[in-house]
Design a protein around this motif. Structure first.
Motif, mmCIF file in Angstrom:
data_model
loop_
_atom_site.group_PDB
_atom_site.id
_atom_site.type_symbol
_atom_site.label_atom_id
_atom_site.label_comp_id
_atom_site.label_asym_id
_atom_site.label_seq_id
_atom_site.Cartn_x
_atom_site.Cartn_y
_atom_site.Cartn_z
ATOM 1 N N MET A 350 7.619 -6.987 0.084
ATOM 2 C CA MET A 350 8.008 -5.712 0.697
ATOM 3 C C MET A 350 9.483 -5.394 0.426
ATOM 4 O O MET A 350 9.906 -4.248 0.499
ATOM 5 C CB MET A 350 7.781 -5.754 2.220
ATOM 6 N N GLU A 355 8.045 -2.746 -8.852
ATOM 7 C CA GLU A 355 6.931 -3.665 -9.071
ATOM 8 C C GLU A 355 6.888 -4.055 -10.543
ATOM 9 O O GLU A 355 6.720 -3.204 -11.401
ATOM 10 C CB GLU A 355 5.587 -3.019 -8.716
ATOM 11 N N HIS A 388 1.043 -8.382 -5.877
ATOM 12 C CA HIS A 388 0.288 -7.769 -4.774
ATOM 13 C C HIS A 388 -0.400 -6.500 -5.245
ATOM 14 O O HIS A 388 -1.543 -6.229 -4.901
ATOM 15 C CB HIS A 388 1.211 -7.464 -3.588
ATOM 16 N N LYS A 389 0.338 -5.747 -6.038
ATOM 17 C CA LYS A 389 -0.226 -4.499 -6.547
ATOM 18 C C LYS A 389 -1.442 -4.788 -7.444
ATOM 19 O O LYS A 389 -2.458 -4.102 -7.376
ATOM 20 C CB LYS A 389 0.847 -3.747 -7.339
ATOM 21 N N GLN A 419 1.248 -7.659 4.669
ATOM 22 C CA GLN A 419 1.802 -6.300 4.741
ATOM 23 C C GLN A 419 1.916 -5.621 3.377
ATOM 24 O O GLN A 419 1.714 -4.420 3.248
ATOM 25 C CB GLN A 419 3.202 -6.343 5.386
ATOM 26 N N ALA A 420 2.229 -6.411 2.366
ATOM 27 C CA ALA A 420 2.394 -5.809 1.046
ATOM 28 C C ALA A 420 1.050 -5.347 0.488
ATOM 29 O O ALA A 420 0.936 -4.263 -0.088
ATOM 30 C CB ALA A 420 3.044 -6.809 0.092
ATOM 31 N N LEU A 422 -1.447 -4.483 2.241
ATOM 32 C CA LEU A 422 -1.778 -3.320 3.062
ATOM 33 C C LEU A 422 -1.095 -2.051 2.540
ATOM 34 O O LEU A 422 -1.702 -0.985 2.426
ATOM 35 C CB LEU A 422 -1.330 -3.621 4.490
ATOM 36 N N LYS A 423 0.160 -2.222 2.190
ATOM 37 C CA LYS A 423 0.935 -1.083 1.690
ATOM 38 C C LYS A 423 0.282 -0.498 0.432
ATOM 39 O O LYS A 423 0.090 0.718 0.318
ATOM 40 C CB LYS A 423 2.364 -1.555 1.370
ATOM 41 N N TYR A 424 -0.073 -1.375 -0.490
ATOM 42 C CA TYR A 424 -0.663 -0.875 -1.742
ATOM 43 C C TYR A 424 -2.072 -0.335 -1.537
ATOM 44 O O TYR A 424 -2.491 0.601 -2.207
ATOM 45 C CB TYR A 424 -0.635 -1.967 -2.820
ATOM 46 N N LYS A 426 -3.104 1.199 1.113
ATOM 47 C CA LYS A 426 -2.923 2.545 1.680
ATOM 48 C C LYS A 426 -2.539 3.521 0.578
ATOM 49 O O LYS A 426 -3.089 4.619 0.467
ATOM 50 C CB LYS A 426 -1.848 2.523 2.759
ATOM 51 N N GLN A 427 -1.590 3.095 -0.218
ATOM 52 C CA GLN A 427 -1.094 3.948 -1.292
ATOM 53 C C GLN A 427 -2.208 4.319 -2.284
ATOM 54 O O GLN A 427 -2.435 5.492 -2.570
ATOM 55 C CB GLN A 427 -0.040 3.131 -2.044
#
Lengths: 476, 429
Positions: A350, A355, A388-389, A419-420, A422-424, A426-427
């Motif tokens: 995060m 990336e 993560h991505k 969390q990371a 999750l972030k991707y 969502k994105q």
């Protein structure tokens, strides 16, 4: 009590963790248990179940003192603390066993410096024991989702690293040989006894607390709770002593249970009590978020994209095949590569500024790629962000193959805690399917076990949602 | 007693046909018979027989090698000779077998080809496959027929004429030259009449899955049933006799209300009726089948059994239009249908045979089948609201068959079917 309460158990034996959930007749979760899956699946399932039962007793206890908990901060704080200390007491028993086993293993060594090894072993244990105790009692280690093996090995390895090279191999060998049998031991605890022990530990803790000054580093409620419990813990203790008999004596009678997850076929359950984790995850996720139509579950060794109907029943699904590059294990492998713990991966990713592109079609190859990137001076955080991505990109492909996201989307599984990721998620879900409701729940890792418990309550096949709704109504 | 005896009869017939063919092949040099290698989709069986040649089907040899657990070694051999890991495993298995002496499924040596006949070009791999074989067998005559794809979902007279022209100008002259036999249309017509007759029986056989319980498994047993027509017996009296016999055996099962026969005996309970798209896995064929019959799943129709000819929609070989009919046959093979046609065909199967579900077995290295498979699945799901399942395996490379993965997915799929069945029943009652 005149009527015996009925409870239902779901066990999700995953490739990395084993989860257990106990629900009541209203499908409410009253107990959760989780442990690392080990070579002995039965022990893993039993430990998860036992934990869920202790957790259920704490839930029952909290229900009894509900009013006090809502009105008095000391009750809330005390109940939070006692759960983590309770875990410490369990941990301690197992630690005693490990210490014994380590000594036994070392005494059987034929190394020339055997005596010195035993001496070092002793000092390591003496060093880590109070540290761990402190972390449990004062830093809520119990709520950090770490298991016995992780907790001990992390600290043990650290201490071994400080010693001379001549001790490295024998001490690591001693640990490797001792941890597995200890982990596979089924230790029976007496709930009441452990609660009393925990109360004692807490008493020492609260007594020893100097008046903490409000330095503004924490929220106001933190100091309010702390001061309240410090001054009034005796009242809480008194109240708990009154109710502990009832709670400890309550027969957590498991009327029915369902096993799911990778190891489900190995569970000692009758065949009709074994259910696919795809159905269980979907059912659990749908129970928490009834408008869910697409569920993404990223577990240790598989990623599942599941489409569900309005009843929470699966209409289609897609899973990764042959490769774990989009799963939790991939993260575990990367954590090992970097020599950091799994819990640190997300936060560090995060903090990335960009990336780094990772061609991650293979978990093993990604390791080599990471090394190359580090060698080229790439920031670790950026590499982690790229990794993560990459995981999420693979998950997105599975979602597309399963039919895409048509409505509310729920993310479950152990990896949903990252969390990371999750972030991707969502994105990328938003990029591909537009703005829609995305659900994530603190219990996301328990969705499979919850679904299993819910199937158990519905008597598996005989009583599915439609018919079930009717029975619930008539019962009322 | 009767069913067992009857079952054996058709099986014995098939066995005799196949061993006879391989025996003839092993003696081809002595008897002077010419050998024609060709592929199942769009095969010109009748024409090959008209010129008195013996056919060799490399795909059949590959799948037979897999079932005899020999494919892994053959594939390794081909990879040693620089055939990439991603190449169709049928090709590698065949090439490997050739490199190891070309010993066929009956233990007899398969002769070298006199002709490499490529009469279906929808599979690009086929072209490359014969290119490879041509290098190995430089004396073989290559005949390549271009088969137009049914892009617009129909076979136009122009397309047919385009192919017939190739038969006249390319295929027949070359066959005449190699065999020294003059093209005899009357003989071809006799073969075509027999083909039509066999095709009528086959259609009837695969139509018996309309019964409940289905007397046959149209995929796992179906691949045995299509054996004779896919190995060069289409257009022979033997094939007609075989299918007639098989049909009467199956009808006897229907009369007795019996389900399909599995390697472990008769299937006791028919719980799910499925339509399967895609070829089966051959290396773990028994295990693969077992997952289905253990769960009470019977396959009532499959696209794979149509790979050597699609007869469901009424198309037949026609002796009155011999070469036109052969042209249409090539263009009408399953993988030459466009995607909407395949969807229509499979949807018809799902409806006609009252299937509860649709499963795709995707083979990564098989372009002919895999292209469009996911889209087809989604369309069928939307159109018929039938539960769909997707698994992945391989044709003949044992490294790509993950038993536990497949079992896990299929178990989940069957549980999903079970749930949906209960819901459906509770809403319709």
């Amino acid at each position: 009590m005149a009527i015996m309460n009925k409870y239902y158990l779901g066990i999700d034996l995953g490739s990395t963790t084993s989860k257990a959930v106990i629900i009541n007749e209203k499908d409410e979760i009253i107990g959760r248990g989780i442990t690392n899956t080990r070579a002995n699946y039965k022990v893993a399932a039993d430990i998860a179940r036992e934990e869920a039962i202790y957790d259920a007793r704490f839930t029952l206890l909290s229900n009894i003192i509900k009013e006090d908990m809502e009105a008095k901060p000391e009750f809330k704080k005390y109940m939070f603390d006692i759960r983590t200390v309770f875990q410490y007491r369990q941990f301690k028993r197992r630690m005693d066993s490990l210490e014994k086993k380590l000594n036994q293993t070392a005494s059987e060594f034929s190394f020339q410096n055997k005596e010195a090894i035993i001496g070092k072993l002793k000092s390591i244990i003496e060093t880590i024991r109070p540290k761990i105790r402190h972390e449990f009692v004062n830093e809520n280690l119990g709520s950090k989702n770490q298991f016995f093996r992780d907790i001990v090995s992390e600290r043990y390895n650290l201490e071994v690293g400080k010693l001379g090279r001549e001790f490295y191999e024998p001490l690591m060998l001693a640990f490797d040989k001792s941890i597995t049998p200890v982990e596979n031991e089924m230790v029976q605890f007496n709930f009441k006894e452990l609660v009393f022990e925990s109360m004692k530990t807490l008493e020492e803790k609260y007594k020893g607390l100097a008046d903490q000054q409000e330095d503004g580093s924490k929220e106001d409620w933190y100091y309010a709770e702390l001061n309240a419990v410090k001054n009034n813990y005796k009242n809480v203790e008194l109240s708990l002593r009154q109710h502990i008999e009832t709670v400890a004596g309550e027969d957590i009678h498991i009327s029915k249970m369902v096993g799911t997850g990778y190891g489900r076929a190995l569970l000692p359950f009758p065949e009709d009590c074994i259910k696919s984790e795809i159905l269980c995850h979907a059912f659990g996720a749908h129970a928490i978020f009834p408008n869910t139509r697409t569920v993404l579950d990223i577990g240790g060794q598989d990623t599942k994209a599941i489409q569900v109907d309005s009843h929470g029943l699966v209409t289609s699904f897609h899973m990764n095949d042959r490769c774990a590059a989009g799963c939790g294990r991939y993260l575990g492998y990367i954590a090992d590569e970097f020599g950091i713990s799994l819990n640190e991966l997300g936060p560090e990713a995060m903090s990335a500024t960009k990336e780094t592109t990772i061609c991650s079609t293979c978990t093993v190859f990604a390791g080599a790629e990471v090394k190359e990137l580090l060698h080229n001076g790439e920031e670790r955080s950026n590499i982690l962000a790229g990794l993560h991505k990459a995981i999420v990109q693979r998950a997105m492909s599975l979602i597309a193959r399963s039919g895409g996201v048509k409505n509310e989307f729920t993310f479950t599984g152990g990896v949903a805690r990252n969390q990371a990721v999750l972030k991707y998620v969502k994105q990328m879900v938003t990029d591909s399917y537009g703005e829609l409701t995305m659900n994530i729940h603190t219990d996301s890792i328990f969705m499979g076990a919850l679904g299993g418990a819910m199937f158990a309550r519905r008597n598996i096949n005989a009583d599915l949602p439609k018919a079930d709704q009717k029975t619930t109504k008539s019962e009322i | 007693m009767s069913t067992e005896a009857q079952k054996e009869k058709s099986m014995i017939l098939q066995k005799e046909m196949i061993s006879g063919l391989f025996n003839d092949l092993s003696k081809a040099k002595e008897t002077g018979k010419k050998v024609c290698y060709t592929f199942i989709p769009g095969n010109l069986s009748e024409l090959i027989r008209t010129f008195d040649m013996l056919p060799v089907y490399p795909e059949i040899n590959a799948l037979q090698s897999a079932m005899r657990k020999k494919s892994a070694g053959y594939i390794k051999e081909a990879e040693k000779h620089a055939h990439s890991e991603d190449v169709c495993t049928y090709v590698k298995c065949d090439v490997g077998m050739m490199m190891k002496g070309n010993i066929g499924p009956t233990g007899e040596k398969i002769p070298e080809p006199d002709i490499l006949l490529l009469s279906y070009t929808g599979c690009f791999t086929f072209l490359k496959w014969f290119e490879t074989l041509k290098r190995e067998y430089p004396n073989a005559v290559v005949i390549m027929v271009h088969t137009p794809y049914q892009e617009n979902a129909k076979m136009t007279p122009e397309m047919t004429q385009y192919m017939v022209k190739q038969f006249y100008e390319e295929v027949i002259p070359k066959m005449e030259k190699v065999t020294g036999i003059k093209y005899d249309e009357a003989k071809l017509k006799r073969h075509l009449e027999l083909s039509k007759e066999a095709e009528d029986w086959i259609t009837k056989i695969f139509d018996t899955t309309k019964h409940r319980p289905s007397p046959i498994d149209a995929y796992f047993a179906g691949v045995y049933y299509i054996g004779p027509i896919n190995i060069g017996f289409r257009g022979t009296q033997e094939a007609v006799d075989y299918y007639k016999e098989l049909y009467s055996e199956i009808m006897e099962r229907v009369r007795l209300g019996l389900g399909p026969i599995t390697p472990e005996g008769e299937m006791k309970e028919e719980k799910y009726r499925l339509v399967v798209e895609g070829p089966p896995n051959w290396t773990s064929f028994r295990e693969f089948w077992k997952i289905f019959y253990d769960m009470g799943a019977v396959i009532v129709a499959s696209s794979y059994t149509k790979v050597g000819g699609v007869y469901d929609m009424g198309w037949r070989h026609d002796a009155n239009r011999p070469l036109e009919s052969l042209a249409e046959y090539c263009m009408n093979c399953y993988t030459n249908l466009n995607i909407p046609q395949r969807i229509d065909l499979l949807s018809k199967c799902i409806v006609d045979y009252q299937a509860d579900g649709y499963v795709t077995n995707s083979i990564k290295s098989c372009n002919s089948f895999s292209a469009g498979q996911l889209g087809m699945m989604r369309e069928i799901e939307d159109r018929l609201e039938v539960p769909v399942g997707f698994i992945e395996s391989d044709l003949v490379d044992p490294r790509y068959f993950s038993y536990s993965n497949i079992k896990n997915r299929l178990e989940s799929y069957f549980q999903m079917l079970e749930q949906r069945k209960i819901i459906k029943e509770s809403t319709t009652v």
